[in-house]
Design a protein around this motif. Structure first.
Motif, PDB file in Angstrom:
ATOM      1  N   GLN A  22      -2.320   4.052   5.721  1.00  0.00           N
ATOM      2  CA  GLN A  22      -3.048   2.832   5.420  1.00  0.00           C
ATOM      3  C   GLN A  22      -4.532   3.124   5.484  1.00  0.00           C
ATOM      4  O   GLN A  22      -4.951   3.962   6.267  1.00  0.00           O
ATOM      5  N   PRO A  23      -5.343   2.499   4.676  1.00  0.00           N
ATOM      6  CA  PRO A  23      -5.027   1.352   3.833  1.00  0.00           C
ATOM      7  C   PRO A  23      -4.491   1.719   2.453  1.00  0.00           C
ATOM      8  O   PRO A  23      -4.207   0.835   1.650  1.00  0.00           O
ATOM      9  N   ASP A  59      -3.222   5.613  10.370  1.00  0.00           N
ATOM     10  CA  ASP A  59      -4.252   5.237   9.413  1.00  0.00           C
ATOM     11  C   ASP A  59      -4.910   6.480   8.834  1.00  0.00           C
ATOM     12  O   ASP A  59      -4.907   7.547   9.451  1.00  0.00           O
ATOM     13  N   ARG A  66     -13.683   2.046   2.364  1.00  0.00           N
ATOM     14  CA  ARG A  66     -14.369   0.759   2.568  1.00  0.00           C
ATOM     15  C   ARG A  66     -15.664   0.699   1.747  1.00  0.00           C
ATOM     16  O   ARG A  66     -15.996  -0.333   1.159  1.00  0.00           O
ATOM     17  N   ASP A  81     -10.824  -7.863   3.957  1.00  0.00           N
ATOM     18  CA  ASP A  81      -9.920  -8.232   5.054  1.00  0.00           C
ATOM     19  C   ASP A  81      -8.605  -8.796   4.518  1.00  0.00           C
ATOM     20  O   ASP A  81      -7.526  -8.464   5.023  1.00  0.00           O
ATOM     21  N   LEU A  84      -6.557  -5.902   3.154  1.00  0.00           N
ATOM     22  CA  LEU A  84      -5.974  -5.109   4.239  1.00  0.00           C
ATOM     23  C   LEU A  84      -4.798  -5.843   4.879  1.00  0.00           C
ATOM     24  O   LEU A  84      -3.772  -5.230   5.189  1.00  0.00           O
ATOM     25  N   GLU A  88      -0.473  -4.925   5.095  1.00  0.00           N
ATOM     26  CA  GLU A  88       0.260  -4.821   6.367  1.00  0.00           C
ATOM     27  C   GLU A  88       1.458  -5.771   6.435  1.00  0.00           C
ATOM     28  O   GLU A  88       2.087  -5.902   7.474  1.00  0.00           O
TER      29      GLU A  88
END
Length: 165
Positions: A22-23, A59, A66, A81, A84, A88
């Protein structure tokens, strides 16, 4: 292939799978990341096939993704946000979705800024020179995740037909 569960047969489909940290797993499945980069041409034999996306437990180390989201892709903090959080939705250590694999090519060592920037936006990563790039398309989340350990290379996962999007 038919796998008996109780007295009801369940159809499943074998799918080659690759683990993403992730991400990046979420970015692939949400259609933001359309180019995968690897140091070797791992996905080249997968061209015109479907690939399962496994969400690794760890991660990605680094924050350059970013900078690409907020810079060239123009996303604000709330958008990042939300993206992300979407990635998840199934947690970690699961096969979460599918993507179609396109051609793989070696990114040249020297590209102009105009040639490199669109690739970096598509890969949501900088420093692509000398990496093998693979086009990914048609991302789709499974209807439910499949718990699975990841692996360094490709492996095969059986996806029950009822979980296919």
């Amino acid at each position: 292939m038919s796998v008996p569960v109780g007295s009801v047969p369940v159809q499943s489909v074998p799918v080659p799978c690759l683990s993403f940290r992730q991400p990046f797993a979420g970015l692939v499945l949400d259609g933001v990341k359309t180019v995968e980069s690897r140091w070797r041409p791992l996905l080249a034999p997968m061209q015109n096939q479907t690939l399962g996306i496994h969400i690794a437990r760890r991660d990605w180390e680094g924050e350059e993704w970013r900078a690409v989201l907020s810079g060239p892709l123009g996303m604000n903090r709330a958008q990042i946000d939300a993206l992300l959080e979407s990635g998840e939705r199934f947690g970690r250590g699961v096969v979460a979705g599918l993507v179609d694999v396109g051609p793989t090519w070696l990114c040249p060592a020297h590209l102009s800024e105009a040639e490199l920037r669109p690739l970096e936006r598509s890969a949501v990563l900088i420093g692509l020179e000398q990496k093998h790039l693979t086009h990914l398309s048609n991302p789709r989340w499974l209807t439910q995740p499949i718990s699975s350990r990841g692996d360094r290379d490709l492996w095969t996962v059986e996806i029950p037909a009822e979980l296919l999007p």
